[in-house]
Motif scaffolding. Structure first.
Motif, PDB file in Angstrom:
ATOM      1  N   THR A 180       0.854  -1.185   0.000  1.00 15.75           N
ATOM      2  CA  THR A 180       0.000   0.000   0.000  1.00 15.75           C
ATOM      3  C   THR A 180       0.886   1.230   0.000  1.00 15.75           C
ATOM      4  O   THR A 180       1.906   1.290   0.670  1.00 15.75           O
ATOM      5  N   ILE A 181       0.438   2.189  -0.754  1.00 18.80           N
ATOM      6  CA  ILE A 181       1.181   3.457  -0.828  1.00 18.80           C
ATOM      7  C   ILE A 181       0.771   4.290   0.377  1.00 18.80           C
ATOM      8  O   ILE A 181      -0.413   4.532   0.624  1.00 18.80           O
ATOM      9  N   PRO A 182       1.755   4.709   1.144  1.00 19.63           N
ATOM     10  CA  PRO A 182       1.427   5.511   2.323  1.00 19.63           C
ATOM     11  C   PRO A 182       0.779   6.840   1.908  1.00 19.63           C
ATOM     12  O   PRO A 182       1.150   7.439   0.900  1.00 19.63           O
ATOM     13  N   GLU A 183      -0.167   7.191   2.689  1.00 19.40           N
ATOM     14  CA  GLU A 183      -0.834   8.459   2.422  1.00 19.40           C
ATOM     15  C   GLU A 183       0.105   9.600   2.816  1.00 19.40           C
ATOM     16  O   GLU A 183       0.774   9.570   3.830  1.00 19.40           O
ATOM     17  N   VAL A 184       0.080  10.617   1.973  1.00 16.57           N
ATOM     18  CA  VAL A 184       0.905  11.793   2.237  1.00 16.57           C
ATOM     19  C   VAL A 184      -0.042  12.851   2.799  1.00 16.57           C
ATOM     20  O   VAL A 184      -1.058  13.182   2.199  1.00 16.57           O
ATOM     21  N   THR A 185       0.314  13.325   3.924  1.00 15.48           N
ATOM     22  CA  THR A 185      -0.517  14.378   4.524  1.00 15.48           C
ATOM     23  C   THR A 185       0.186  15.707   4.378  1.00 15.48           C
ATOM     24  O   THR A 185       1.411  15.805   4.567  1.00 15.48           O
ATOM     25  N   GLU A 186      -0.581  16.689   4.021  1.00 17.60           N
ATOM     26  CA  GLU A 186      -0.005  18.037   3.901  1.00 17.60           C
ATOM     27  C   GLU A 186      -0.218  18.768   5.203  1.00 17.60           C
ATOM     28  O   GLU A 186      -1.286  18.721   5.792  1.00 17.60           O
ATOM     29  N   GLU A 187       0.773  19.482   5.587  1.00 16.75           N
ATOM     30  CA  GLU A 187       0.673  20.241   6.834  1.00 16.75           C
ATOM     31  C   GLU A 187       0.445  21.679   6.567  1.00 16.75           C
ATOM     32  O   GLU A 187       0.733  22.316   5.661  1.00 16.75           O
TER      33      GLU A 187
END
Length: 187
Positions: A180-187
């Protein structure tokens, strides 16, 4: 769960112990039925003893692999992990059965040991290339090293058959964890 933190040692030992105990019971069952596995056997008896010996071994290897995958690794297992799980069952079984066979021939059923030695001597007598002195030396060496030969032979034999069964089982029970591709969270 990370596969490197969970080892199949316990289930491999349990399956090997169960199969080894089965082998002890089978050995005595064949003995009480008058079947000498070291003697001349009909093709039907050979097939029967082979089936009674190796199908449960195949079951022990497959059970350990499936249990390890489903119960210890959350349903996922690499091919290599499946192979090593089954191979551990084979090595432990070989060691336990080898120890039993040494005890069986040297302490529990010395008549079986004598029968093996008589058959060995008969084979050597039919070998015209050996002189009397060579024959006696060979028999003495065989008597002395028989326990070690049967122990090592059991371990190697179970390792070879176990390797084949483990390769097959690993192919059957292998189930790679989906990436699974890790989710990228924007800060």
């Amino acid at each position: 769960m990370d596969q490197s933190t969970v080892k199949p040692n316990k289930i491999a030992f349990q399956c090997a112990l169960a199969y080894s105990l089965y082998t002890v019971l089978l050995t005595y069952a064949l003995f009480f039925m008058g079947i000498d596995v070291n003697g001349e056997l009909s093709m039907g008896t050979k097939v029967m003893t082979w089936t009674l010996s190796y199908l449960p071994f195949l079951g022990a290897v497959f059970y350990a692999q499936k249990y390890h995958r489903d119960e210890q690794l959350e349903g996922y297992m690499t091919y290599g992990r499946g192979f090593t799980t089954g191979f551990r069952v084979a090595l432990i079984s070989g060691l336990l059965i080898g120890i039993f066979m040494v005890l069986y021939y040297k302490l529990l059923n010395t008549a079986a040991f004598d029968a093996v030695m008589n058959k060995t001597e008969e084979t050597m007598l039919n070998n015209n290339s050996m002189g009397d002195e060579q024959r006696e030396t060979a028999l003495e060496i065989t008597r002395k090293w028989f326990p070690l030969m049967i122990l090592v032979g059991s371990i190697i034999g179970m390792a070879i058959v176990g390797c084949i069964f483990s390769l097959i089982g690993a192919a059957i029970f292998k189930k790679e964890k989906p990436y699974t591709i890790p989710e990228v969270t924007e800060e």
